[in-house]
Scaffold this motif. Structure first.
Motif, PDB file in Angstrom:
ATOM      1  N   HIS A 162       0.861  -1.183   0.000  1.00 11.95           N
ATOM      2  CA  HIS A 162       0.000   0.000   0.000  1.00 11.95           C
ATOM      3  C   HIS A 162       0.894   1.228   0.000  1.00 11.95           C
ATOM      4  CE1 HIS A 162      -3.115   2.893   0.743  1.00 11.95           C
ATOM      5  NE2 HIS A 162      -2.325   3.419   1.643  1.00 11.95           N
ATOM      6  N   ALA A 163       0.646   2.105  -0.951  1.00 10.54           N
ATOM      7  CA  ALA A 163       1.381   3.371  -1.034  1.00 10.54           C
ATOM      8  C   ALA A 163       0.583   4.320  -1.915  1.00 10.54           C
ATOM      9  CB  ALA A 163       2.774   3.152  -1.620  1.00 10.54           C
ATOM     10  N   PRO A 164       0.728   5.628  -1.709  1.00  5.46           N
ATOM     11  CA  PRO A 164       0.094   6.580  -2.618  1.00  5.46           C
ATOM     12  C   PRO A 164       0.642   6.393  -4.035  1.00  5.46           C
ATOM     13  CG  PRO A 164       0.917   7.686  -0.651  1.00  5.46           C
ATOM     14  CD  PRO A 164       1.438   6.282  -0.615  1.00  5.46           C
ATOM     15  N   ALA A 165      -0.172   6.674  -5.012  1.00  2.00           N
ATOM     16  CA  ALA A 165       0.191   6.429  -6.420  1.00  2.00           C
ATOM     17  C   ALA A 165       1.550   7.002  -6.818  1.00  2.00           C
ATOM     18  CB  ALA A 165      -0.916   6.949  -7.341  1.00  2.00           C
ATOM     19  N   PRO A 166       1.911   8.238  -6.456  1.00  2.00           N
ATOM     20  CA  PRO A 166       3.215   8.764  -6.892  1.00  2.00           C
ATOM     21  C   PRO A 166       4.411   7.989  -6.316  1.00  2.00           C
ATOM     22  CG  PRO A 166       1.822  10.541  -6.063  1.00  2.00           C
ATOM     23  CD  PRO A 166       1.123   9.258  -5.754  1.00  2.00           C
ATOM     24  N   LYS A 167       4.214   7.269  -5.236  1.00  2.00           N
ATOM     25  CA  LYS A 167       5.320   6.556  -4.588  1.00  2.00           C
ATOM     26  C   LYS A 167       5.409   5.092  -5.027  1.00  2.00           C
ATOM     27  CE  LYS A 167       5.114   9.558  -0.593  1.00  2.00           C
ATOM     28  NZ  LYS A 167       6.301  10.331  -0.833  1.00  2.00           N
ATOM     29  N   LEU A 168       4.490   4.644  -5.858  1.00  2.00           N
ATOM     30  CA  LEU A 168       4.471   3.237  -6.248  1.00  2.00           C
ATOM     31  C   LEU A 168       5.627   2.846  -7.164  1.00  2.00           C
ATOM     32  CD1 LEU A 168       0.665   2.580  -6.830  1.00  2.00           C
ATOM     33  CD2 LEU A 168       2.108   1.623  -5.026  1.00  2.00           C
ATOM     34  N   GLN A 169       5.941   3.641  -8.166  1.00  2.00           N
ATOM     35  CA  GLN A 169       6.938   3.240  -9.160  1.00  2.00           C
ATOM     36  C   GLN A 169       8.304   2.931  -8.561  1.00  2.00           C
ATOM     37  OE1 GLN A 169       6.066   2.471 -12.395  1.00  2.00           O
ATOM     38  NE2 GLN A 169       8.049   1.468 -12.228  1.00  2.00           N
ATOM     39  N   PRO A 170       8.858   3.777  -7.673  1.00  2.00           N
ATOM     40  CA  PRO A 170      10.162   3.416  -7.085  1.00  2.00           C
ATOM     41  C   PRO A 170      10.096   2.103  -6.289  1.00  2.00           C
ATOM     42  CG  PRO A 170       9.595   5.698  -6.547  1.00  2.00           C
ATOM     43  CD  PRO A 170       8.420   5.104  -7.239  1.00  2.00           C
ATOM     44  N   LEU A 171       8.954   1.860  -5.641  1.00  2.00           N
ATOM     45  CA  LEU A 171       8.807   0.612  -4.880  1.00  2.00           C
ATOM     46  C   LEU A 171       8.693  -0.583  -5.817  1.00  2.00           C
ATOM     47  CD1 LEU A 171       6.403   1.989  -2.151  1.00  2.00           C
ATOM     48  CD2 LEU A 171       8.795   1.310  -1.845  1.00  2.00           C
ATOM     49  N   PHE A 172       7.930  -0.434  -6.907  1.00  2.00           N
ATOM     50  CA  PHE A 172       7.849  -1.509  -7.909  1.00  2.00           C
ATOM     51  C   PHE A 172       9.235  -1.813  -8.476  1.00  2.00           C
ATOM     52  CE2 PHE A 172       3.224  -0.395  -9.148  1.00  2.00           C
ATOM     53  CZ  PHE A 172       2.732  -1.224  -8.150  1.00  2.00           C
ATOM     54  N   ASP A 173      10.009  -0.777  -8.748  1.00  2.00           N
ATOM     55  CA  ASP A 173      11.347  -0.964  -9.298  1.00  2.00           C
ATOM     56  C   ASP A 173      12.219  -1.783  -8.341  1.00  2.00           C
ATOM     57  OD1 ASP A 173      10.570   0.490 -11.510  1.00  2.00           O
ATOM     58  OD2 ASP A 173      11.560   2.346 -10.857  1.00  2.00           O
ATOM     59  N   GLN A 174      12.129  -1.470  -7.049  1.00  2.00           N
ATOM     60  CA  GLN A 174      12.936  -2.202  -6.063  1.00  2.00           C
ATOM     61  C   GLN A 174      12.454  -3.654  -5.926  1.00  2.00           C
ATOM     62  OE1 GLN A 174      15.728  -1.207  -4.590  1.00  2.00           O
ATOM     63  NE2 GLN A 174      15.904  -3.248  -3.701  1.00  2.00           N
ATOM     64  N   ILE A 175      11.157  -3.851  -5.891  1.00  2.00           N
ATOM     65  CA  ILE A 175      10.609  -5.215  -5.765  1.00  2.00           C
ATOM     66  C   ILE A 175      10.993  -6.046  -6.981  1.00  2.00           C
ATOM     67  CG2 ILE A 175       8.445  -6.527  -5.753  1.00  2.00           C
ATOM     68  CD1 ILE A 175       7.290  -4.199  -4.008  1.00  2.00           C
ATOM     69  N   SER A 176      11.013  -5.428  -8.152  1.00  2.00           N
ATOM     70  CA  SER A 176      11.355  -6.179  -9.364  1.00  2.00           C
ATOM     71  C   SER A 176      12.814  -6.638  -9.366  1.00  2.00           C
ATOM     72  CB  SER A 176      11.045  -5.365 -10.614  1.00  2.00           C
ATOM     73  OG  SER A 176      11.897  -4.252 -10.686  1.00  2.00           O
ATOM     74  N   LYS A 177      13.634  -6.109  -8.480  1.00  2.00           N
ATOM     75  CA  LYS A 177      15.025  -6.551  -8.353  1.00  2.00           C
ATOM     76  C   LYS A 177      15.151  -7.827  -7.529  1.00  2.00           C
ATOM     77  CE  LYS A 177      16.900  -1.891  -8.724  1.00  2.00           C
ATOM     78  NZ  LYS A 177      17.578  -0.797  -8.016  1.00  2.00           N
ATOM     79  N   PHE A 178      14.096  -8.211  -6.821  1.00  2.00           N
ATOM     80  CA  PHE A 178      14.147  -9.464  -6.062  1.00  2.00           C
ATOM     81  C   PHE A 178      14.438 -10.603  -7.030  1.00  2.00           C
ATOM     82  CE2 PHE A 178      10.943  -8.156  -2.492  1.00  2.00           C
ATOM     83  CZ  PHE A 178      11.905  -7.357  -1.917  1.00  2.00           C
ATOM     84  N   PRO A 179      15.328 -11.512  -6.686  1.00  2.00           N
ATOM     85  CA  PRO A 179      15.627 -12.620  -7.595  1.00  2.00           C
ATOM     86  C   PRO A 179      14.543 -13.702  -7.605  1.00  2.00           C
ATOM     87  CG  PRO A 179      16.886 -12.851  -5.584  1.00  2.00           C
ATOM     88  CD  PRO A 179      16.162 -11.539  -5.490  1.00  2.00           C
ATOM     89  N   SER A 180      13.639 -13.664  -6.657  1.00  2.00           N
ATOM     90  CA  SER A 180      12.600 -14.690  -6.546  1.00  2.00           C
ATOM     91  C   SER A 180      11.476 -14.442  -7.546  1.00  2.00           C
ATOM     92  CB  SER A 180      12.020 -14.684  -5.132  1.00  2.00           C
ATOM     93  OG  SER A 180      11.461 -13.412  -4.840  1.00  2.00           O
ATOM     94  N   LYS A 181      10.583 -15.431  -7.677  1.00  2.00           N
ATOM     95  CA  LYS A 181       9.340 -15.222  -8.431  1.00  2.00           C
ATOM     96  C   LYS A 181       8.448 -14.395  -7.518  1.00  2.00           C
ATOM     97  CE  LYS A 181       9.657 -19.804  -9.574  1.00  2.00           C
ATOM     98  NZ  LYS A 181       9.180 -20.923  -8.902  1.00  2.00           N
ATOM     99  N   ASN A 182       7.918 -13.296  -8.013  1.00  2.00           N
ATOM    100  CA  ASN A 182       7.134 -12.388  -7.186  1.00  2.00           C
ATOM    101  C   ASN A 182       5.682 -12.376  -7.620  1.00  2.00           C
ATOM    102  OD1 ASN A 182       9.496 -11.480  -5.819  1.00  2.00           O
ATOM    103  ND2 ASN A 182       9.959 -10.210  -7.586  1.00  2.00           N
ATOM    104  N   ILE A 183       4.800 -12.474  -6.640  1.00  2.00           N
ATOM    105  CA  ILE A 183       3.366 -12.395  -6.872  1.00  2.00           C
ATOM    106  C   ILE A 183       2.849 -11.377  -5.875  1.00  2.00           C
ATOM    107  CG2 ILE A 183       1.180 -13.641  -6.856  1.00  2.00           C
ATOM    108  CD1 ILE A 183       2.927 -16.201  -7.105  1.00  2.00           C
ATOM    109  N   GLY A 184       2.061 -10.425  -6.337  1.00  2.00           N
ATOM    110  CA  GLY A 184       1.634  -9.418  -5.395  1.00  2.00           C
ATOM    111  C   GLY A 184       0.358  -8.715  -5.759  1.00  2.00           C
ATOM    112  N   CYS A 185      -0.053  -7.879  -4.838  1.00  2.00           N
ATOM    113  CA  CYS A 185      -1.263  -7.095  -5.038  1.00  2.00           C
ATOM    114  C   CYS A 185      -1.120  -5.784  -4.278  1.00  2.00           C
ATOM    115  CB  CYS A 185      -2.485  -7.859  -4.552  1.00  2.00           C
ATOM    116  SG  CYS A 185      -2.513  -8.148  -2.776  1.00  2.00           S
ATOM    117  N   LEU A 186      -1.919  -4.825  -4.677  1.00  2.00           N
ATOM    118  CA  LEU A 186      -2.033  -3.584  -3.922  1.00  2.00           C
ATOM    119  C   LEU A 186      -3.058  -3.824  -2.832  1.00  2.00           C
ATOM    120  CD1 LEU A 186      -2.047  -1.038  -6.860  1.00  2.00           C
ATOM    121  CD2 LEU A 186      -0.133  -1.680  -5.382  1.00  2.00           C
ATOM    122  N   SER A 187      -2.835  -3.246  -1.672  1.00  2.00           N
ATOM    123  CA  SER A 187      -3.712  -3.525  -0.539  1.00  2.00           C
ATOM    124  C   SER A 187      -4.187  -2.240   0.123  1.00  2.00           C
ATOM    125  CB  SER A 187      -2.978  -4.393   0.487  1.00  2.00           C
ATOM    126  OG  SER A 187      -1.931  -3.659   1.085  1.00  2.00           O
TER     127      SER A 187
END
Length: 185
Positions: free
Chosen positions: A35-60
């Motif tokens: 959960h984050a305000p819309a303007p703050k989502l992209q930097p967080l998505f970028d960091q999560i996409s660096k995880f080496p694991s298979k990632n499954i997620g949702c906005l909450s």
């Protein structure tokens, strides 16, 4: 060993620094709720996409009214047998309240539907429900599944019926997430 963490933060920079210190393996799977305000989502998505694991997620929804950003993650290591799958089995359609029809359209629909035919009781309702392809192997091999964990939109009825039919004794945890309009660029 499982890794389960929830982060509460006022800024995306401090959360990104915390996420940089998490060690995950490529063969693991990470479930994420953010959960984050819309303007703050992209930097967080970028960091999560660096995880080496298979990632499954949702906005909450927000976890805390005191914190602007929240992120929960649950990592399943490869040593625990698990399977990631996707389903397109539809649920119940939403009722369309207040929808306007022209009189000609209503007359046409009434004339097209014949009241003389009887229902075919051996149609689709007599067949077992569809099952996601990735889970079919468990049914074919008569293997037990100890638990099912899945994210769904607000219409899980078709998938839930299928899973209850094929895995009646299996524990199921369903995360219903809100459907969000997403635009692709």
């Amino acid at each position: 060993m499982f890794l389960a963490r929830t982060f509460l933060s006022h800024s995306e920079q401090s959360l990104i620094k915390s996420l940089e210190n998490i060690k995950l393996t490529p063969s693991s799977t990470t479930l994420i709720a953010l959960h984050a305000p819309a303007p703050k989502l992209q930097p967080l998505f970028d960091q999560i996409s660096k995880f080496p694991s298979k990632n499954i997620g949702c906005l909450s929804a927000p976890i805390s009214s005191k914190h602007l950003i929240s992120l929960s993650l649950f990592n399943i290591p490869s040593s625990i047998e698990h399977r990631v799958w996707r389903s397109t089995i539809p649920g119940t359609e939403r009722a369309q309240v207040g929808r306007w029809y022209s009189r000609e359209q209503i007359k046409r629909e009434r004339s097209e539907g014949s009241m003389e035919s009887s229902p075919d009781w051996n149609s689709d309702t007599a067949r077992p429900p569809a099952l996601p392809h990735a889970l079919q192997g468990f049914v074919d091999a008569k293997r037990q599944i100890s638990g099912l964990l899945f994210f769904t939109d607000d219409a899980p009825q078709g998938l839930a019926t299928s899973l209850n039919h094929y895995f009646p004794k299996t524990a199921k945890v369903i995360f219903v997430v809100e459907s969000l309009p997403v635009r692709s660029s």
